[in-house]
Write a protein that holds these residues in place. Structure first.
Motif, PDB file in Angstrom:
ATOM      1  N   THR A 158      -0.220  14.994  45.243  1.00  0.00           N
ATOM      2  CA  THR A 158      -1.658  14.777  45.351  1.00  0.00           C
ATOM      3  C   THR A 158      -2.329  14.504  44.004  1.00  0.00           C
ATOM      4  OG1 THR A 158      -1.661  16.283  47.224  1.00  0.00           O
ATOM      5  CG2 THR A 158      -3.780  15.732  46.273  1.00  0.00           C
ATOM      6  N   LEU A 159      -1.982  15.267  42.997  1.00  0.00           N
ATOM      7  CA  LEU A 159      -2.698  15.169  41.730  1.00  0.00           C
ATOM      8  C   LEU A 159      -1.748  14.971  40.556  1.00  0.00           C
ATOM      9  CD1 LEU A 159      -5.140  18.103  42.527  1.00  0.00           C
ATOM     10  CD2 LEU A 159      -5.698  15.682  42.566  1.00  0.00           C
ATOM     11  N   ASP A 198      -4.702  22.946  46.878  1.00  0.00           N
ATOM     12  CA  ASP A 198      -3.582  23.708  46.341  1.00  0.00           C
ATOM     13  C   ASP A 198      -3.300  23.305  44.894  1.00  0.00           C
ATOM     14  OD1 ASP A 198      -1.514  25.545  46.256  1.00  0.00           O
ATOM     15  OD2 ASP A 198      -0.034  24.152  47.088  1.00  0.00           O
ATOM     16  N   THR A 199      -4.341  23.331  44.094  1.00  0.00           N
ATOM     17  CA  THR A 199      -4.221  22.951  42.695  1.00  0.00           C
ATOM     18  C   THR A 199      -4.986  23.943  41.839  1.00  0.00           C
ATOM     19  OG1 THR A 199      -4.446  21.096  41.153  1.00  0.00           O
ATOM     20  CG2 THR A 199      -6.295  21.486  42.649  1.00  0.00           C
ATOM     21  N   GLU A 200      -4.800  23.858  40.535  1.00  0.00           N
ATOM     22  CA  GLU A 200      -5.521  24.729  39.609  1.00  0.00           C
ATOM     23  C   GLU A 200      -6.304  23.888  38.622  1.00  0.00           C
ATOM     24  OE1 GLU A 200      -4.750  28.334  36.343  1.00  0.00           O
ATOM     25  OE2 GLU A 200      -3.058  27.194  37.172  1.00  0.00           O
ATOM     26  N   GLU A 228     -10.085  24.068  44.887  1.00  0.00           N
ATOM     27  CA  GLU A 228      -8.764  24.457  44.391  1.00  0.00           C
ATOM     28  C   GLU A 228      -7.877  24.934  45.541  1.00  0.00           C
ATOM     29  OE1 GLU A 228      -8.860  26.116  39.892  1.00  0.00           O
ATOM     30  OE2 GLU A 228      -9.983  27.327  41.342  1.00  0.00           O
TER      31      GLU A 228
END
Length: 415
Positions: free
Chosen positions: A250-251, A399-401, A395
């Protein structure tokens, strides 16, 4: 700012070589992220494409198929419906353009493919890709969008058009007037499909599909597919091939930071970033058209080159701004969410959310303007007290920081 804005550096043809010589592009040695490098190792020749199409692909600088192209092209060529989910900037446009061009019969003078997109800017960009890859095929591609002369579009449709690219409302208008004959258009592509199947567009899309043949092939491409799309899929694509390259990608390639600032300190913080970051080009997002114009004025007063763009501008002004920014006319573009979808400017290596977005989908599309086609990018978010809860929610959903911004940002993360 980098002078060379090409994605690749193709080999220059020797004047003694035949004009129809297929010249492979030289390998691009720059670092790329796994979402474009983790391929099966396929070559373009594996798809048995027309020679003229291969020439256009190689001249465009495409060395080998990207993952979304590897997964999509054979299925599209086989005539199946497709729902493809892949990260912004990983080659989705070419994934549907190449099958369209391969299937296009230029000896026939009717519309054979329809490409629907949600914005005028994306329509122009997509048509340019079609024309560039199909440059040796004599394919006639037409763009039609709202905000432009309907009379000019009607006159153009009296001439040969093989591929029609447009926004749903204008295409429906032309089809309803029996000017655009879609009865033989065997392929219908919806790019940024989640937007096209939203409540704003879905009624128009459903009315438009009536004008296409019953056995048309539908290809849906997007980075996000909300649950609301399921009903449409069940109705119009009961048997489809699903491609999902977003589980862990995703990122990838975009480093994300947040800066906790007071509203009145945002411009000062932005000025500090300009002095410390190595910006090729930057896109800066605001949540309203008024704030877009006010911020652009402030940035200009600080002494930096800056354009702005939003949906309330005249179409000719939007076209000019987008064209000039793409060609390096300035380093910064302040934008509303008009430019969050599909806009591909590979020299953009920094995205700044001057105003933090309200939802994860908008956030994902905004920061996807950097880190295009496997290159690195930087996303910086200005967070006020009111945004903290929203930051946490995004977030969790993605599911990211998003980390606090460090005093010094390593240039290797985004250059």
């Amino acid at each position: 700012m980098n002078a060379d804005r090409r994605q690749y550096t193709p080999k220059v043809q020797n004047s003694e070589e035949p004009r129809d010589q297929i010249v492979r592009p030289q390998p691009d040695t720059r670092f790329k992220t796994t979402d474009v490098t983790s391929t099966k190792g396929n070559e373009w020749e594996d798809y048995f494409l027309k020679r003229e199409l291969l020439m256009g692909i190689f001249e465009k600088g495409f060395e080998r198929p990207a993952p979304v192209q590897e997964e999509s092209i054979p299925i599209a060529l086989a005539g199946q419906h497709i729902i493809a989910r892949a990260k912004n900037g990983t080659g989705k446009t070419a994934a549907f353009v190449i099958p369209i061009l391969e299937k296009c019969d230029t000896s026939q003078n009717y519309i054979q493919a329809l490409v629907l997109v949600p914005t005028r800017e994306l329509a122009l960009q997509t048509s340019n890709v079609i024309k560039e890859i199909g440059k040796h095929m004599n394919v006639q591609c037409m763009v039609t969008t709202g905000g432009t002369s309907l009379r000019d579009d009607i006159y153009r449709l009296y001439k040969t058009v093989h591929i029609l690219v447009g926004t749903p409302g204008r295409v429906l208008d032309l089809a309803s007037k029996h000017v655009a004959d879609l009865s033989k258009a065997q392929i219908c592509v919806m790019d940024e499909a989640d937007k096209l199947i939203s409540p704003d567009f879905q009624p128009i899309i459903e009315r438009l599909l009536v004008f296409l043949p019953a056995d048309r092939q539908i290809l849906l491409y997007s980075a996000t597919f909300p649950v609301t799309v399921k009903e449409f899929v069940l109705r119009y694509l009961p048997e489809h091939h699903e491609i999902n390259l977003m589980d862990e990608l995703t990122l990838v390639g975009v480093t994300q930071y947040y800066a906790h600032v007071q509203e009145k300190k945002k411009v000062h913080c932005l000025n500090t970033l300009f002095s410390r970051l190595q910006i090729n080009q930057a896109m800066i997002f605001c949540n309203s058209t008024l704030r877009v114009e006010l911020l652009a004025k402030k940035i200009t007063e600080l002494g930096y080159s800056c354009f702005f763009i939003h949906a309330k501008m005249q179409q000719q002004d939007r076209n000019r701004v987008f064209h000039d920014f793409r060609n390096g006319g300035c380093r910064c573009l302040v934008s509303s969410d008009l430019c969050t979808r599909g806009i591909d400017i590979q020299t953009v290596n920094v995205v700044i959310n001057f105003d933090f977005p309200k939802n994860a989908e908008t956030y994902l599309h905004r920061i996807g303007r950097s880190g295009r086609f496997g290159h690195l990018g930087l996303a910086i978010n200005f967070i006020t007290e009111e945004d903290k809860e929203n930051l946490f929610a995004i977030e969790q959903e993605l599911d990211t920081e998003i980390k606090p911004i460090p005093p010094i940002i390593d240039k290797s993360l985004y250059t």
